[in-house]
Design a protein around this motif. Sequence first.
Motif, PDB file in Angstrom:
ATOM      1  N   GLY A 146      -3.451  24.816  19.467  1.00 57.43           N
ATOM      2  CA  GLY A 146      -4.002  24.267  18.233  1.00 57.43           C
ATOM      3  C   GLY A 146      -2.918  23.536  17.468  1.00 57.43           C
ATOM      4  O   GLY A 146      -2.823  22.320  17.508  1.00 57.43           O
ATOM      5  N   VAL A 147      -2.044  24.300  16.795  1.00 59.97           N
ATOM      6  CA  VAL A 147      -0.995  23.680  15.982  1.00 59.97           C
ATOM      7  C   VAL A 147       0.042  22.937  16.816  1.00 59.97           C
ATOM      8  O   VAL A 147       0.715  22.044  16.310  1.00 59.97           O
ATOM      9  CB  VAL A 147      -0.283  24.687  15.043  1.00 59.97           C
ATOM     10  N   SER A 148       0.149  23.286  18.097  1.00 64.07           N
ATOM     11  CA  SER A 148       1.129  22.614  18.962  1.00 64.07           C
ATOM     12  C   SER A 148       0.530  21.444  19.744  1.00 64.07           C
ATOM     13  O   SER A 148       1.237  20.769  20.487  1.00 64.07           O
ATOM     14  CB  SER A 148       1.752  23.610  19.957  1.00 64.07           C
ATOM     15  N   ALA A 149      -0.745  21.200  19.580  1.00 67.23           N
ATOM     16  CA  ALA A 149      -1.403  20.097  20.286  1.00 67.23           C
ATOM     17  C   ALA A 149      -0.876  18.756  19.776  1.00 67.23           C
ATOM     18  O   ALA A 149      -0.375  18.653  18.652  1.00 67.23           O
ATOM     19  CB  ALA A 149      -2.916  20.175  20.094  1.00 67.23           C
ATOM     20  N   GLY A 150      -1.025  17.749  20.584  1.00 64.33           N
ATOM     21  CA  GLY A 150      -0.567  16.420  20.225  1.00 64.33           C
ATOM     22  C   GLY A 150      -1.161  15.926  18.925  1.00 64.33           C
ATOM     23  O   GLY A 150      -0.461  15.348  18.084  1.00 64.33           O
ATOM     24  N   GLU A 151      -2.452  16.156  18.718  1.00 65.83           N
ATOM     25  CA  GLU A 151      -3.114  15.691  17.508  1.00 65.83           C
ATOM     26  C   GLU A 151      -2.540  16.358  16.263  1.00 65.83           C
ATOM     27  O   GLU A 151      -2.332  15.706  15.229  1.00 65.83           O
ATOM     28  CB  GLU A 151      -4.632  15.938  17.587  1.00 65.83           C
ATOM     29  N   ALA A 152      -2.280  17.665  16.336  1.00 68.50           N
ATOM     30  CA  ALA A 152      -1.718  18.389  15.189  1.00 68.50           C
ATOM     31  C   ALA A 152      -0.302  17.904  14.901  1.00 68.50           C
ATOM     32  O   ALA A 152       0.074  17.737  13.731  1.00 68.50           O
ATOM     33  CB  ALA A 152      -1.728  19.895  15.456  1.00 68.50           C
ATOM     34  N   LEU A 153       0.481  17.673  15.947  1.00 72.15           N
ATOM     35  CA  LEU A 153       1.841  17.176  15.713  1.00 72.15           C
ATOM     36  C   LEU A 153       1.794  15.768  15.127  1.00 72.15           C
ATOM     37  O   LEU A 153       2.550  15.451  14.207  1.00 72.15           O
ATOM     38  CB  LEU A 153       2.678  17.199  16.989  1.00 72.15           C
ATOM     39  N   LEU A 154       0.899  14.939  15.619  1.00 74.95           N
ATOM     40  CA  LEU A 154       0.763  13.586  15.077  1.00 74.95           C
ATOM     41  C   LEU A 154       0.456  13.628  13.588  1.00 74.95           C
ATOM     42  O   LEU A 154       1.069  12.912  12.785  1.00 74.95           O
ATOM     43  CB  LEU A 154      -0.325  12.814  15.823  1.00 74.95           C
TER      44      LEU A 154
END
Length: 168
Positions: free
Chosen positions: A151-159
């Motif tokens: 979740g928080v480590s997914a690409g979208e969250a990091l973006l």
Amino acid sequence: MTISTGDRLPEASFTRMGAEGPEQVTLSEKLKGRKVVIFAVPGAFTPTCHSAHVPSFLRVKDALAEQGVDEIICIAVNDPFVMQAWGEATGASDAGITMLADADSAFTKAIGMDFDAAPVGLMARSRRYAMLVEDGGVTVLNVEESPGECGVSAGEALLEAVKSGHAA
């Protein structure tokens, strides 16, 4: 010590497959004067890593580049042969994501991100996280509570964290 936002990453050496076989990659050379995303997974080809984590960075690769990210690096405690095969199987290598092996878990342990999951055969593996590193310093760090979550480590969250300048 567990790495935190504001910390500098320690010197580390990884292995990747090159044209002539396994080759060493020095972390400081990858980071010097650059904006780099590093994400780590518990293991290549494991379910969440394979079906969720790598694909999330494939989806946001171009958007991260628009935010000034020079390179995306995936790290796993696996050997370079497995990392090469996994990069090919997921399309990460063709997309330009750098697949690096932390075979002895030295980097993972140095930043305090190691864990064991003996029941499923994962020993001295990396917790799942994603970070933005600018010239060797961690500016965004998103760490999952559970290795099976993305979740928080997914690409979208990091973006989104990169865009806002804050960790998730």
